[in-house]
Design a protein around this motif. Structure first.
Motif, PDB file in Angstrom:
ATOM      1  N   CYS A 150      14.304  44.449  48.795  1.00 51.06           N
ATOM      2  CA  CYS A 150      14.709  43.566  47.709  1.00 51.06           C
ATOM      3  C   CYS A 150      15.932  42.760  48.118  1.00 51.06           C
ATOM      4  O   CYS A 150      16.760  43.229  48.900  1.00 51.06           O
ATOM      5  N   VAL A 151      16.045  41.560  47.572  1.00 46.96           N
ATOM      6  CA  VAL A 151      17.147  40.670  47.915  1.00 46.96           C
ATOM      7  C   VAL A 151      17.687  40.002  46.664  1.00 46.96           C
ATOM      8  O   VAL A 151      17.040  39.987  45.613  1.00 46.96           O
TER       9      VAL A 151
ATOM     10  N   ALA B  33       8.238  36.598  48.878  1.00 46.59           N
ATOM     11  CA  ALA B  33       8.980  37.374  47.880  1.00 46.59           C
ATOM     12  C   ALA B  33       8.637  36.918  46.471  1.00 46.59           C
ATOM     13  O   ALA B  33       8.438  35.735  46.211  1.00 46.59           O
ATOM     14  N   ARG B  34       8.591  37.889  45.563  1.00 50.60           N
ATOM     15  CA  ARG B  34       8.330  37.627  44.152  1.00 50.60           C
ATOM     16  C   ARG B  34       9.489  38.146  43.312  1.00 50.60           C
ATOM     17  O   ARG B  34      10.191  39.087  43.707  1.00 50.60           O
ATOM     18  N   PRO B  35       9.689  37.569  42.133  1.00 51.03           N
ATOM     19  CA  PRO B  35      10.737  38.068  41.233  1.00 51.03           C
ATOM     20  C   PRO B  35      10.452  39.511  40.839  1.00 51.03           C
ATOM     21  O   PRO B  35       9.305  39.933  40.720  1.00 51.03           O
ATOM     22  N   VAL B  36      11.520  40.282  40.642  1.00 49.35           N
ATOM     23  CA  VAL B  36      11.340  41.669  40.203  1.00 49.35           C
ATOM     24  C   VAL B  36      11.637  41.779  38.712  1.00 49.35           C
ATOM     25  O   VAL B  36      12.263  40.904  38.134  1.00 49.35           O
TER      26      VAL B  36
ATOM     27  N   ARG C 275      11.536  40.793  45.513  1.00 43.12           N
ATOM     28  CA  ARG C 275      11.049  41.808  46.432  1.00 43.12           C
ATOM     29  C   ARG C 275      10.093  41.152  47.435  1.00 43.12           C
ATOM     30  O   ARG C 275       9.223  40.363  47.050  1.00 43.12           O
ATOM     31  N   VAL C 276      10.266  41.490  48.708  1.00 42.46           N
ATOM     32  CA  VAL C 276       9.365  40.986  49.739  1.00 42.46           C
ATOM     33  C   VAL C 276       8.066  41.788  49.665  1.00 42.46           C
ATOM     34  O   VAL C 276       8.060  43.001  49.887  1.00 42.46           O
ATOM     35  N   VAL C 277       6.975  41.113  49.328  1.00 39.88           N
ATOM     36  CA  VAL C 277       5.710  41.816  49.112  1.00 39.88           C
ATOM     37  C   VAL C 277       4.754  41.692  50.292  1.00 39.88           C
ATOM     38  O   VAL C 277       3.794  42.455  50.402  1.00 39.88           O
TER      39      VAL C 277
END
Length: 211
Positions: free
Chosen positions: A153-154, A208-211, A178-180
């Motif tokens: 996660c970033v 990456a998608r929003p968490v 989060r890098v998916v």
């Protein structure tokens, strides 16, 4: 294996302690088109004198301190991290450390003239280290390590950069993405990708998608 450290033998100094806890990667929004990979953050250590070419060889262990690392037997109560890969040369020109490396120690070249033990030269290189016990910042979602990998996660840190943070929200900075998936180019990212994180290796684009 005997314990090796100071008293005329300089220990490997950790200069960038913060690199053990957090990684920094370049990123861009899903609307941009640049597929260039980013550089990998790293911890830096100076060369200890008095060691042979097998200093911090694979499967050897080190102690853990606020400013220094000492090679110790893995059975020692002082042992804190194990070498999981060891390469000669510069990290930016050599092989990548394993994905779940917790931190990297850089070792500068040592000449025979200053070799106190008569073991010969120690070439410039780097050791990929893994903590013997948790926490493991290099694990997916762990919040650090020298590489950003799938599952990490970033959060946005400004100036076109993102930094890793723990996915469980336990760190000061809360996760935003989060890098998916890791892919070769952006067009291969899945639907819903909001951020491209620059990785390294054969698949240098992190979706990456929003968490």
């Amino acid at each position: 294996m005997r314990e090796r450290c100071s008293a005329g033998v300089v220990c490997a100094l950790l200069v960038l302690v913060a690199a053990l806890l957090t990684g920094c990667q370049a990123f861009s929004s899903a609307a941009e088109k640049d597929d260039e990979p980013s550089s990998t953050p790293r911890a830096t250590a100076t060369q200890p004198s008095g060691y042979g070419a097998v200093f911090l060889a694979v499967d050897e262990c080190s102690s853990f301190g606020t400013s220094s690392f000492t090679e110790v037997p893995c059975t020692s109560e002082r042992a804190a991290a194990r070498v999981i890969a060891r390469y000669d040369g510069q990290v930016d020109k050599g092989p990548l450390c394993p994905a779940t490396t917790d931190f990297v120690l850089h070792i500068s070249e040592q000449s025979p003239s200053s070799d106190e033990d008569g073991d010969g030269t120690v070439p410039q290189g780097y050791a990929c280290m893994r903590n013997l016990e948790p926490p493991h910042p290099g694990d997916p979602g762990g919040g650090g390590g020298p590489r950003t990998i799938v599952g990490d996660c970033v959060y946005g840190s400004g100036s076109g950069q993102v930094r890793e943070t723990a996915c469980d929200g336990s760190a000061k900075q809360k996760p935003q993405y989060r890098v998916v998936k890791a892919v070769a180019k952006r067009s291969l990212c899945p639907t819903g990708t909001a951020l491209y994180v620059r990785l390294k290796g054969g698949e240098p684009v992190g979706c990456a998608r929003p968490v």
